[in-house]
Every structure is written in C-alpha cells, then in structure tokens.
Design a protein around this motif. Structure first.
Motif, PDB file in Angstrom:
ATOM      1  N   THR A 227      72.959  30.272  90.642  1.00 49.45           N
ATOM      2  CA  THR A 227      74.372  30.677  90.352  1.00 49.45           C
ATOM      3  C   THR A 227      75.441  29.833  91.204  1.00 49.45           C
ATOM      4  OG1 THR A 227      73.800  32.881  89.462  1.00 49.45           O
ATOM      5  CG2 THR A 227      76.088  32.369  90.230  1.00 49.45           C
ATOM      6  N   MET A 245      76.115  31.093  85.868  1.00 45.29           N
ATOM      7  CA  MET A 245      74.626  31.142  86.226  1.00 45.29           C
ATOM      8  C   MET A 245      74.008  30.174  85.371  1.00 45.29           C
ATOM      9  SD  MET A 245      74.266  35.563  85.539  1.00 45.29           S
ATOM     10  CE  MET A 245      74.974  35.389  83.342  1.00 45.29           C
ATOM     11  N   GLU A 366      72.795  38.174  86.637  1.00 47.71           N
ATOM     12  CA  GLU A 366      71.558  37.506  86.272  1.00 47.71           C
ATOM     13  C   GLU A 366      70.383  38.667  86.233  1.00 47.71           C
ATOM     14  OE1 GLU A 366      74.125  35.283  89.684  1.00 47.71           O
ATOM     15  OE2 GLU A 366      73.470  37.572  89.375  1.00 47.71           O
TER      16      GLU A 366
END
Length: 426
Positions: A227, A245, A366
């Motif tokens: 990220t 991301m 994430e």
C-alpha cells in the motif's frame, strides 16, 4: 477488504435463469455445496421470488438518491430499506399498504402479500446463516411513543418474520429519547453505529431504524507493505492523496464498450462478492443512467479471467440519510401523512411515520486470511524468464467509481455505493 455497514437488501428471480445472475459461466454457484444447502427447497424458492423486485427497487433508489446528492459519495444497503418497509406494510392497511409494496417494486397482481412477507423471512434467515464465512447481521426496530402500545399479534408476527424489535420511547423528552435510542443502537451494533438520531421533534409519532452490519475478508488479501500513497482525481480541479492498495492477480474482468466502463470482480471468503466499476473519464453519468439489473446481468455473463495489476483505495466513509423524500418520489407517500393507516400496528388510527433513518458506514482495507492463495504476482516472477512477453493489465481506481456488493448464495445486492472522494466523510 473489511466492511462495516448499515441498512438494506436485493435479490434475483424465481425463473430457471435468474434475471441478475452474479456468477460467471466458469464458476456457477453449486447449491449442493452452499452453506445454505440444508434449507428446504421451498424456503429457497420463496426467498428467490423477491429477487427481481428487490433489484428494481435497489437501482431505482440509487438513481433517485443520486439525483438528490450529485457529485457526492453515496452508500446504502437496499436490502435493509426493503426489509423494514416490507415489515411496515405488514402493519399497514388499505392504500397505505398498497403504496408501500408497490413502491418497493412489487406487482400485487403477480405476488400475494403473504408471499412477500414469507420471502423476506427466508431471506433474512439465509443471509444470517451461522455457517456463513461472511458476518452479516440485519436488524430493524420501531420506536413508538408510550401511548401507542403495539398489538401483541403484530409484535409476535414481526418478531417471527422480520426479527424486528419494538421499543417504547418518551418523544416528549427529546434529549432522553435520543439517548435511549442511540444507546440501544450502539449496543446492538457493538459500538459501530453511534449517534443514530439527533434533534428529535417532540411531536414525533414513530421512528423507524434499520441497520446491516457486514464484515468480509478478501479471498486473496492485499499485502499492507504494498500500500502506498497515490493520487485520486475527484474531478478536473480536485486531486487528493490516498493510500492505494495493490496486488497483481487473476481477476474476473469485463470492459463494457457501450457505457464505457471497466468491471473487476473480487471475492470474499464465503459467498460475498464485489463488483468494482470504473467508468471511463467523463462517463460517470452514462453509468449512473444505465445501472440496472439487466446491465449487471450482462456484466456477470461476460466476465473472463485476466491477469491484472490492481490498485484500489484504502478508505472509510459514513453516510446518514433521511430517506422520506426519496421514498415519496418512488410512490410511498401516505404512510408519512395524516392519511396513513397503520392500524395493524396499534389497532387504532392516528399513527404515521415521521422519520426514516438510514445510516451507513464503510471501511475498506487490506485485511484477509493467512491461508489465502499465493497471488499471481509471485507466479509471474517465477515465469518471467520463460514468458517475457507476458504483462498484466494495470487498472487503477484513481477516479470516481461504483461498487456493488452481492451475496451469491441468494443473488442479493447487499450494498450499492458511488465513491466520488474517498477522503471525504459524507
């Protein structure tokens, strides 16, 4: 992607071929392998009868609220709205009931009221099945003044059919009523939804509240170390920095040349899936105007696997809607006026809905499971020397986009969102 939400639902049809099939041809959902396979076939069919109607309501609601809030973030759960108003129709009579059900896109000459309520009952059961790998909790509640006591039969029936709670509140004391309602909702949502209501009118006759809490983990998670901060182009004049991301993998993909837009589908563990829809520059209005169940059906039938280097924002937002005006435009009118007939709730006339609160919260990150499969990025490195001609397609969600979250087991649309600015909290 971890998600926390509030409010609504959407489904697909009784027909042999569902009008909004969410699985592509190469991964049709096998009902024999579903976590819901233990349910009786009659229950499943009762639930699926609602699908095309709920889909029509969901996309029509999106279009109406989009007209009210142009160029702003939108996020709502159509299933929660449909669910709570179908429950309200259970206590409504005469034209009030007809308006509600027709406003929810039901044709009462084709589907009996009893079928609608049974369908929602089974839908709630299927979506909250304990074997599911996706956490989904739907709750609805009615807050009534202490002078209006619900009929025992109504209370028993809606608790059985809709898992609805009904509570007495002293609206003549707004501060006390707000504290009671907000504390109750905060407890029910494990602290995820706070300050649901404020500035309550002491003349309030009835308050409806509905929320949906959903948490899903990516089938293949994004790696936090990948990220990075990148630019998001809100419009021609506005650019913001956001954490983006990234992962390279094989995803379901389709490019719709008629809108035009790019569709990428990602899966959660369990039966939930998300369609990420990125219109070409300047084509968001085209997408907004054409978004319906037929369009989603076309996308799902044309998805194909493709290696993609995907960039997607990490963000959180919340929204708080008073949806009375939106529902008015969709034909649900009398229930908010002195013409309302909700005598099935209390047994007496004089009851009307004064406010409908729809609060949503969304968090995307994430998060995934440790057992997720190895991404294609690692495989690509391994084969780089053998297949030097191979390059994954780069797709970056760095401008306004649409997201649609579905439950494949029921073909239900859980959430619809338009993300204009991932930095802004609506």
């Amino acid at each position: 992607m971890k998600i926390i939400f509030c409010t609504c639902l959407l489904l697909v049809g009784l027909h042999a071929v569902s009008p909004i099939q969410l699985t592509s041809k190469h991964d049709r959902h096998d009902p024999n392998e579903s976590q819901h396979s233990t349910l009786h076939k009659g229950e499943v069919m009762s639930c699926l009868k609602l699908v095309p109607n709920n889909a029509d309501f969901a996309f029509q609601f999106f279009k109406e609220i989009n007209l009210e809030t142009p160029n702003k973030n939108i996020f709502f759960s159509p299933v929660s709205i449909s669910n709570v108003f179908a429950m309200l129709a259970f206590g409504a009579k005469s034209s009030t009931q007809t308006q509600i059900l027709e406003g929810l896109a039901f044709n009462l000459t084709e589907m009996h009221e009893k079928e609608i309520h049974e369908g929602f009952h089974h839908l709630i059961h299927m979506l909250s099945h304990p074997e599911s790998e996706v956490y989904l909790d739907m709750s609805s509640m009615i807050f009534l003044p202490k002078m209006h006591k619900p009929l025992k039969k109504f209370l028993d029936d809606v608790k059985a059919l809709y898992q609805m709670d009904a509570l007495s509140v002293d609206f003549s004391n707004p501060a006390e009523a707000e504290e009671q309602i907000n504390n109750y909702v905060e407890r029910k949502t494990n602290g995820k939804i706070t300050c649901l209501v404020k500035d309550i009118d002491p003349q309030t006759v009835m308050l409806l509240a509905s929320f949906t809490f959903f948490k899903g983990k990516w089938q293949t998670p994004f790696q936090p170390e990948l990220t990075e901060e990148r630019e998001f182009f809100v419009d021609e004049e506005t650019t913001v920095k956001i954490p983006m991301m990234h992962q390279t993998n094989r995803f379901d993909f389709y490019f719709d040349e008629t809108i035009p837009c790019t569709i990428v589908r990602l899966h959660y563990n369990g039966s939930a899936t998300v369609f990420l829809v990125l219109p070409e520059k300047g084509k968001m209005k085209n997408l907004e105007q054409t978004l319906d169940k037929e369009t989603v059906l076309k996308w799902s039938e044309n998805l194909s696997q493709r290696s993609i280097s995907l960039y997607f924002p990490k963000f959180s937002l919340s929204a708080n809607y008073d949806i009375k005006h939106t529902l008015n435009k969709m034909g649900i009118i009398d229930v908010f006026t002195n013409q309302a007939d909700l005598s099935g709730i209390t047994g007496t006339p004089g009851l009307k809905v004064s406010k409908v609160v729809h609060k949503t919260a969304l968090e995307v990150d994430e998060e995934g499971t440790e057992t997720a499969e190895v991404t294609f990025a690692e495989a690509a490195v391994s084969f780089a020397g053998i297949m030097p001609f191979y390059f994954p397609q780069i797709i970056e969600f760095n401008r306004p986009f649409i997201l649609l979250i579905f439950d494949r087991a029921t073909n239900s649309t859980l959430f619809i969102g338009k993300i204009v600015n991932p930095v802004t909290i609506t």
